[in-house]
Scaffold this motif. Structure first.
Motif, PDB file in Angstrom:
ATOM      1  N   SER A 194       0.841  -1.196   0.000  1.00 41.22           N
ATOM      2  CA  SER A 194       0.000   0.000   0.000  1.00 41.22           C
ATOM      3  C   SER A 194       0.878   1.248   0.000  1.00 41.22           C
ATOM      4  CB  SER A 194      -0.935   0.019   1.212  1.00 41.22           C
ATOM      5  OG  SER A 194      -0.252   0.477   2.363  1.00 41.22           O
ATOM      6  N   ASP A 195       0.236   2.403  -0.121  1.00 43.30           N
ATOM      7  CA  ASP A 195       0.968   3.662  -0.065  1.00 43.30           C
ATOM      8  C   ASP A 195       0.934   4.280   1.324  1.00 43.30           C
ATOM      9  OD1 ASP A 195      -1.763   4.128  -0.214  1.00 43.30           O
ATOM     10  OD2 ASP A 195      -1.532   6.055  -1.233  1.00 43.30           O
ATOM     11  N   GLN A 196       0.351   3.573   2.297  1.00 40.15           N
ATOM     12  CA  GLN A 196       0.203   4.100   3.647  1.00 40.15           C
ATOM     13  C   GLN A 196       1.223   3.535   4.624  1.00 40.15           C
ATOM     14  OE1 GLN A 196      -2.005   6.587   4.356  1.00 40.15           O
ATOM     15  NE2 GLN A 196      -2.376   6.567   2.152  1.00 40.15           N
ATOM     16  N   ALA A 197       1.769   2.356   4.345  1.00 42.54           N
ATOM     17  CA  ALA A 197       2.719   1.727   5.267  1.00 42.54           C
ATOM     18  C   ALA A 197       3.639   0.798   4.485  1.00 42.54           C
ATOM     19  CB  ALA A 197       1.991   0.952   6.362  1.00 42.54           C
ATOM     20  N   VAL A 234       7.103  -0.070  -0.673  1.00 44.36           N
ATOM     21  CA  VAL A 234       5.950   0.794  -0.451  1.00 44.36           C
ATOM     22  C   VAL A 234       5.509   1.342  -1.801  1.00 44.36           C
ATOM     23  CG1 VAL A 234       7.328   2.872  -0.045  1.00 44.36           C
ATOM     24  CG2 VAL A 234       5.034   2.706   0.923  1.00 44.36           C
ATOM     25  N   ALA A 235       4.185   1.509  -1.971  1.00 39.19           N
ATOM     26  CA  ALA A 235       3.661   2.108  -3.200  1.00 39.19           C
ATOM     27  C   ALA A 235       3.795   3.624  -3.126  1.00 39.19           C
ATOM     28  CB  ALA A 235       2.205   1.706  -3.398  1.00 39.19           C
ATOM     29  N   ARG A 236       4.064   4.258  -4.256  1.00 40.58           N
ATOM     30  CA  ARG A 236       4.242   5.707  -4.291  1.00 40.58           C
ATOM     31  C   ARG A 236       2.914   6.457  -4.405  1.00 40.58           C
ATOM     32  NH1 ARG A 236       9.336   7.686  -5.003  1.00 40.58           N
ATOM     33  NH2 ARG A 236      11.006   6.192  -5.463  1.00 40.58           N
ATOM     34  N   ALA A 237       1.851   5.750  -4.785  1.00 40.39           N
ATOM     35  CA  ALA A 237       0.547   6.396  -4.926  1.00 40.39           C
ATOM     36  C   ALA A 237      -0.539   5.341  -4.743  1.00 40.39           C
ATOM     37  CB  ALA A 237       0.421   7.080  -6.284  1.00 40.39           C
TER      38      ALA A 237
END
Length: 264
Positions: free
Chosen positions: A32-35, A68-71
């Motif tokens: 995810s892009d949050q964690a 981690v995802a950037r968006a």
């Protein structure tokens, strides 16, 4: 000659089938892009590369890779790593609530057995005894009708014991997936360099009492973590994750609080 051609074609076909089967069976790592999510290996990682670095970011930390995802909702992309001079291939795919850890180690030793001097029975007894201690207010986070509190911290000579309280003030049951832990460290390379942060996953020694929290009720969770003397630029992060929802809350626990906690 005809048999030789047929044999060559058959071998080539089997080779491509084997390659395709290996490609299909690649590990998928949800991010995810949050964690950050962590890929754990038995040996040090010397190289990591993602297919499209505009969508995902990867970082080597010893025997682990942090991704981690950037968006939000980015497309899937391949990931390639070299672990102990051996290639590792997989696929990174976006998911709002992914797992924190993907364990690719061949020997998965429970943390409580991997650390010498730690008796699992003692850990369980310590956590049970914390149920009788009065709740203290060490910190809290609120989101979506959920309040996540740290209400107890204690040590012995081998572990740190944490008591959490989760209050559900909403009409939707909170199905707890787990509480994930990280050690966050701030550092600076060079006097004029900008201060940066790095996080390291912490595997709990023991967890107790993981259960859903019904609407308009409360619940307690108990964890034992490996003993660590936190420095001034370090902190402990505890992240409460929901199994069937997106209400995720993170508590930052200061090093001063941990160093001054009572002993059993």
């Amino acid at each position: 000659m005809k048999h030789l051609v047929i044999s060559s074609v058959l071998s080539l076909t089997l080779f491509h089938l084997g390659q395709a089967q290996r490609a299909v069976s690649q590990d998928t790592v949800y991010v995810s892009d949050q964690a950050k999510s962590y890929l754990l290996f038995d040996h040090p990682v010397s190289l990591v590369d993602v297919g499209n670095p505009a969508w995902y970011e990867a970082q080597i930390e010893g025997n682990a890779v942090l991704v981690v995802a950037r968006a939000d909702s980015v497309p899937a992309t391949p990931i390639y790593a070299v672990v102990n001079n051996e290639p590792f291939t997989g696929v990174l795919s976006f998911q709002p609530q992914p797992n924190s850890f993907y364990d690719f180690r061949e020997v998965k030793t429970p943390a409580s057995q991997a650390i010498t001097g730690v008796n699992p029975r003692v850990l369980q007894e310590r956590l049970r005894s914390m149920q009788t201690h009065l709740d203290l207010r060490y910190g809290q986070q609120q989101e979506g009708g959920i309040t996540f509190r740290l209400v107890g911290v204690m040590h012995d000579l081998s572990a740190t014991y944490l008591k959490f309280k989760v209050e559900n003030q909403s009409s939707v049951v909170y199905r707890t997936d787990f509480i994930g832990f990280q050690r966050r460290q701030r550092y600076r390379k060079g006097f004029f360099a900008k201060e940066k942060e790095v996080t390291f996953p912490i595997e709990p020694l023991v967890a107790q009492n993981i259960h859903p929290v019904l609407p308009y009720s409360e619940g307690y969770y108990y964890y034992a973590l490996p003993l660590w003397a936190y420095g001034a630029k370090e902190s402990l992060l505890a992240t409460l994750r929901e199994e069937s929802g997106s209400r995720t809350l993170t508590l930052k626990i200061s090093p001063r609080l941990i160093r001054r906690a009572d002993l059993f």
